[in-house]
Write a protein that holds these residues in place. Structure first.
Motif, short mmCIF file in Angstrom:
data_model
loop_
_atom_site.label_atom_id
_atom_site.label_comp_id
_atom_site.label_asym_id
_atom_site.label_seq_id
_atom_site.Cartn_x
_atom_site.Cartn_y
_atom_site.Cartn_z
N VAL A 94 44.66 44.33 39.64
CA VAL A 94 43.38 43.65 39.53
C VAL A 94 42.85 43.91 38.12
O VAL A 94 42.87 45.05 37.64
CB VAL A 94 42.38 44.15 40.58
CG1 VAL A 94 40.98 43.60 40.32
CG2 VAL A 94 42.84 43.76 41.98
N ILE A 142 35.16 43.87 42.78
CA ILE A 142 36.50 44.40 42.57
C ILE A 142 37.07 44.94 43.88
O ILE A 142 38.24 44.71 44.21
CB ILE A 142 36.48 45.52 41.51
CG1 ILE A 142 35.64 45.09 40.29
CG2 ILE A 142 37.90 45.87 41.10
CD1 ILE A 142 36.00 43.76 39.68
N ALA A 154 38.52 42.26 46.08
CA ALA A 154 39.81 41.78 45.59
C ALA A 154 40.92 42.77 45.94
O ALA A 154 42.04 42.37 46.32
CB ALA A 154 39.75 41.57 44.08
N VAL A 180 39.48 39.34 37.84
CA VAL A 180 38.20 39.32 38.54
C VAL A 180 37.15 39.57 37.46
O VAL A 180 36.56 40.64 37.36
CB VAL A 180 38.14 40.37 39.66
CG1 VAL A 180 36.86 40.23 40.49
CG2 VAL A 180 39.36 40.25 40.57
#
Length: 251
Positions: free
Chosen positions: A169, A208, A211, A231
């Motif tokens: 991420v 976050i 995700a 993100v």
């Protein structure tokens, strides 16, 4: 030991890591965490340094003894260093790389072996928009996050066919204690970030964490492997110059 789904998170005392631990716990995971300070919000806290192989080995052994399995590993622990490249010392460089890149490698090895043996698992590495772009005055941080994306893709290639998915991420700037510390040095102000981001705001830790939870869940992301998920509110996608970027918000 039982049938619990177990998630391991590094750097869970604050910010993104803390919120991720909360979200995964809400989704039914038992959470084990390693941090330099005690984490009071998880089922299994462990005080240690992710860049120290001995600490990582002890942590992995303790989690294995307690739960017998790990379903998800989130490599979140990280540190920043703000200085021009020519003024960054070798000591600063090594410390950032040790925590941000060597640490995730050690954790992936330590917990990946068990995942590979069970032919199942998800690893999520917290990289950064600074792993996709160059951001001035952050040479060690940028290099560590670019390296973390490279580690992610390599492990995805090696381990995906053996049941272990590995993804990253890439947050934009997030409102956390790290941001407060960086701003206190005079490096930037809120407007520098919000003017850059098409969605005109900072990320929040929950953005976050959600995700991460998505990538952790094999029913929602079971064929996603080796991706670097931005993100960042569109930061890395926007090639506009500054006046054009700001103009589009008021049309």
């Amino acid at each position: 030991m039982g049938d619990e789904r177990v998630a391991v998170i590094t750097g869970a005392a604050h910010g993104i890591g803390r919120r991720t631990a909360e979200v995964l716990a809400e989704e039914g995971y038992v959470v084990a965490a390693i941090d330099l300070t005690a984490v009071d919000t998880v089922a299994f806290p462990f005080v240690g340094d992710v860049s120290d192989e001995r600490d990582v080995t002890r942590f992995a052994a303790a989690v294995e003894a307690r739960y017998g399995r790990v379903d998800v590993l989130v490599n979140n622990a990280g540190i920043a260093s703000i200085a021009p490249a020519e003024a960054t010392t070798a000591t600063q460089w090594r410390r950032v790389l040790d925590v941000n890149l060597t640490g995730p490698f050690l954790l992936c090895q330590a917990f990946g072996r068990g995942m590979l043996a069970g032919r199942a698992g998800s690893i999520v590495n917290i990289a950064s928009v600074a792993g996709l772009l160059g951001v001035a005055d952050r040479v060690a941080y940028n290099a560590s996050k670019h390296g973390l994306i490279g580690l992610t893709r390599t492990l995805a290639a090696e381990w995906g066919g053996r049941g272990v998915r590995v993804n990253a991420v890439c947050p934009g700037w997030v409102k956390t204690e790290m941001d407060v510390e960086s701003q206190s040095s005079g490096a930037y102000v809120d407007g520098d970030i919000t003017d850059q981001v098409p969605m005109a705001r900072f990320a929040q830790p929950d953005d976050i964490a959600r995700a991460v939870a998505f990538l952790a869940d094999p029913t929602k992301s079971g064929f996603i492997n080796g991706t670097a998920l931005s993100v960042d509110g569109g930061w890395a996608a926007d090639g506009s110059w500054q006046s054009l970027r700001l103009e589009t918000r008021h049309r």
